[in-house]
Enzyme design. Structure first.
Site, short mmCIF file in Angstrom:
data_model
loop_
_atom_site.label_atom_id
_atom_site.label_comp_id
_atom_site.label_asym_id
_atom_site.label_seq_id
_atom_site.Cartn_x
_atom_site.Cartn_y
_atom_site.Cartn_z
N SER A 163 0.97 -1.21 -0.12
CA SER A 163 0.12 -0.09 0.09
C SER A 163 0.80 1.19 0.04
CB SER A 163 -0.92 0.12 1.15
OG SER A 163 -0.24 0.24 2.64
N GLY B 203 2.66 2.80 -2.17
CA GLY B 203 3.91 2.78 -2.74
C GLY B 203 5.07 2.04 -2.11
N GLU C 198 -4.46 5.19 -12.27
CA GLU C 198 -3.14 6.10 -12.36
C GLU C 198 -2.80 5.68 -13.71
OE1 GLU C 198 -0.46 5.74 -8.84
OE2 GLU C 198 -2.20 4.85 -7.70
N GLU D 109 -2.21 1.64 -12.53
CA GLU D 109 -2.92 1.15 -11.34
C GLU D 109 -4.26 1.57 -11.16
OE1 GLU D 109 -0.52 0.84 -7.86
OE2 GLU D 109 1.33 0.32 -8.67
N ASP E 69 -5.18 9.23 -2.62
CA ASP E 69 -4.48 10.15 -1.80
C ASP E 69 -4.24 11.36 -2.60
OD1 ASP E 69 -2.38 9.17 -3.56
OD2 ASP E 69 -1.27 8.34 -1.61
N THR E 70 -3.82 11.24 -3.86
CA THR E 70 -3.62 12.38 -4.77
C THR E 70 -5.04 13.29 -4.80
OG1 THR E 70 -4.28 11.44 -6.72
CG2 THR E 70 -2.12 11.33 -5.87
N ARG F 201 2.49 10.14 6.63
CA ARG F 201 1.89 11.40 6.03
C ARG F 201 0.90 11.72 7.52
NH1 ARG F 201 -0.31 9.70 1.11
NH2 ARG F 201 -1.86 8.64 1.99
#
Length: 389
Positions: free
Chosen positions: A159, A161, A265, A277, A284-285, A360
């Site tokens: 997850s 990355g 993505e 993907e 999140d983006t 984050r």
């Protein structure tokens, strides 16, 4: 559609399996409609726990624990919000009549890079870069040699990355192997991908239910160590590339089916678009949509789940900048200078109970009526006003 109050016998009830910062925003949007909310995660006081009507802490990899909380609460809709989850529990819940969003098969396909890549490239015939799957270091060396350098190496399951790296030469492969094997998730198999020398990468947020499919404006983003640090909307791209991106997104999300928002993505090189993907949940983006749209990705997700109309208004251009912790602590404090709280900015502190380096912890959101580039520069300036201890 009828809306009741939470905690009643006839309440509409949404259960989140995974309760991070994205789930927190989903809970807030659901509660605005009087929906009863249940937040489930593997640690206490997760962000969504703090705003839900009910909260549970369980082992998310344990099928019996997941099914126990589902059967106890009997949610109207189950929203998996993380990849690290026991997929068999979702299949069994679906067989028992519970509504998994978007559906258990879609969650299963997208949580595993092998499943979704083969589904997209071989069944749906969408354009992707070259790829191979390996289970041994010797297999990695052979695949990388076939692919050429640089190449991208990832676990098939992880997850945000985690475990992803770029090998620029054969001498990097041992380090990439170690990074992948140390990632949370299933690192028993790796995907080795062609390094596409793209001009930029985007997230195409795609919202669907049985009534319609809607696209948000494309979101550009910059990643570091496989995790996003900046995103902006809209991404300036040609109409040809945008149309291709929407076509790929619709093909993939129609193939997966179900309701909800999908973060698709893609890599873009000129007018060529490559699928990378897809996540069957808020992305999140896409936090940038909290400042750019009348209905954020979280509000659109809830609307799609409930079968409601999906239209919204674009306010203008915006950007987001993620703040990642610099320290490991059980009592995280994010210090933000007052000048970060400007008339054209939002600040969101997630309230996570523990930090570790790179986690984050907050996000800065900025708005500009006309320019994504200006919004992005403002976001980069504001995030420098964050620190932690």
């Amino acid at each position: 559609m009828e809306f009741s109050a939470p905690l009643k016998s006839d309440s509409i009830k949404i259960m989140l399996l995974g309760s991070g910062e994205l789930g927190k925003e989903v809970i807030i949007e659901a509660q605005r409609l009087g929906i009863e909310t249940v937040a489930v995660d593997s640690y206490n006081n997760a962000p969504a726990h703090l705003v839900a009507n009910k909260a549970y802490t369980i082992n998310m990899k344990n099928k019996d624990e997941i099914l126990d909380v589902i059967r106890r609460e009997k949610p109207t809709y189950i929203l998996p919000e993380v990849e690290a989850i026991n997929i068999q529990a979702l299949f069994e819940a679906e067989q028992e009549g519970f509504h998994v969003i978007p559906n258990a098969d879609a969650v299963n396909k997208t949580m595993n890079r092998k499943n979704i890549r083969e589904f997209a490239a071989e069944q749906l015939k969408v354009k992707t870069g070259k790829y191979e799957f390996v289970t041994t270091f010797e297999g990695l060396q052979k695949a990388a040699s076939n692919m050429g350098f640089p190449c991208v190496i990832k676990p098939v399951m992880s997850s945000s990355g985690h475990g992803q790296s770029v090998a620029k030469a054969a001498t990097d492969l041992e380090k990439s192997w170690e990074i992948a094997k140390e990632a949370r998730g299933d690192a028993s198999e790796l995907i080795v991908e062609e390094f596409i020398r793209f001009d930029y990468e985007i997230t195409m947020l795609t919202v669907r239910n049985e009534k319609q499919t809607v696209f948000c404006e494309p979101i550009g983003h910059i990643q570091q160590d496989g995790d996003y640090i900046f995103s902006w909307q809209p991404m300036n791209m040609s109409e040809t590339a945008k149309a291709k991106a929407q076509d790929i997104a619709k093909t993939v999300t129609d193939g997966l089916g179900g309701r909800g928002i999908f973060g698709v993505e893609m890599f873009v090189k000129g007018d060529e678009v490559y699928f990378s993907e897809v996540s069957p949940r808020p992305h999140d983006t896409g936090m940038v949509t909290m400042i750019t749209q009348s209905q954020s990705e979280f509000a659109l997700h809830v609307r799609a789940v409930l079968g409601l109309p999906l239209d919204y208004i674009d306010y203008g251009c915006g950007a987001s900048a993620a703040y990642k912790a610099k320290e490991d602590t059980f009592n995280p404090v994010v210090t933000i200078q007052e000048s970060a709280f400007a008339k054209n900015s939002f600040v969101r502190v997630f309230g996570k109970p523990q930090s570790h380096v790179g986690r984050r912890m907050a996000v800065a959101l900025t708005f500009d009526k006309n320019s994504s580039e200006v919004a992005l520069e403002n976001a980069k300036t504001i995030i420098k006003k964050f620190s932690d201890k």
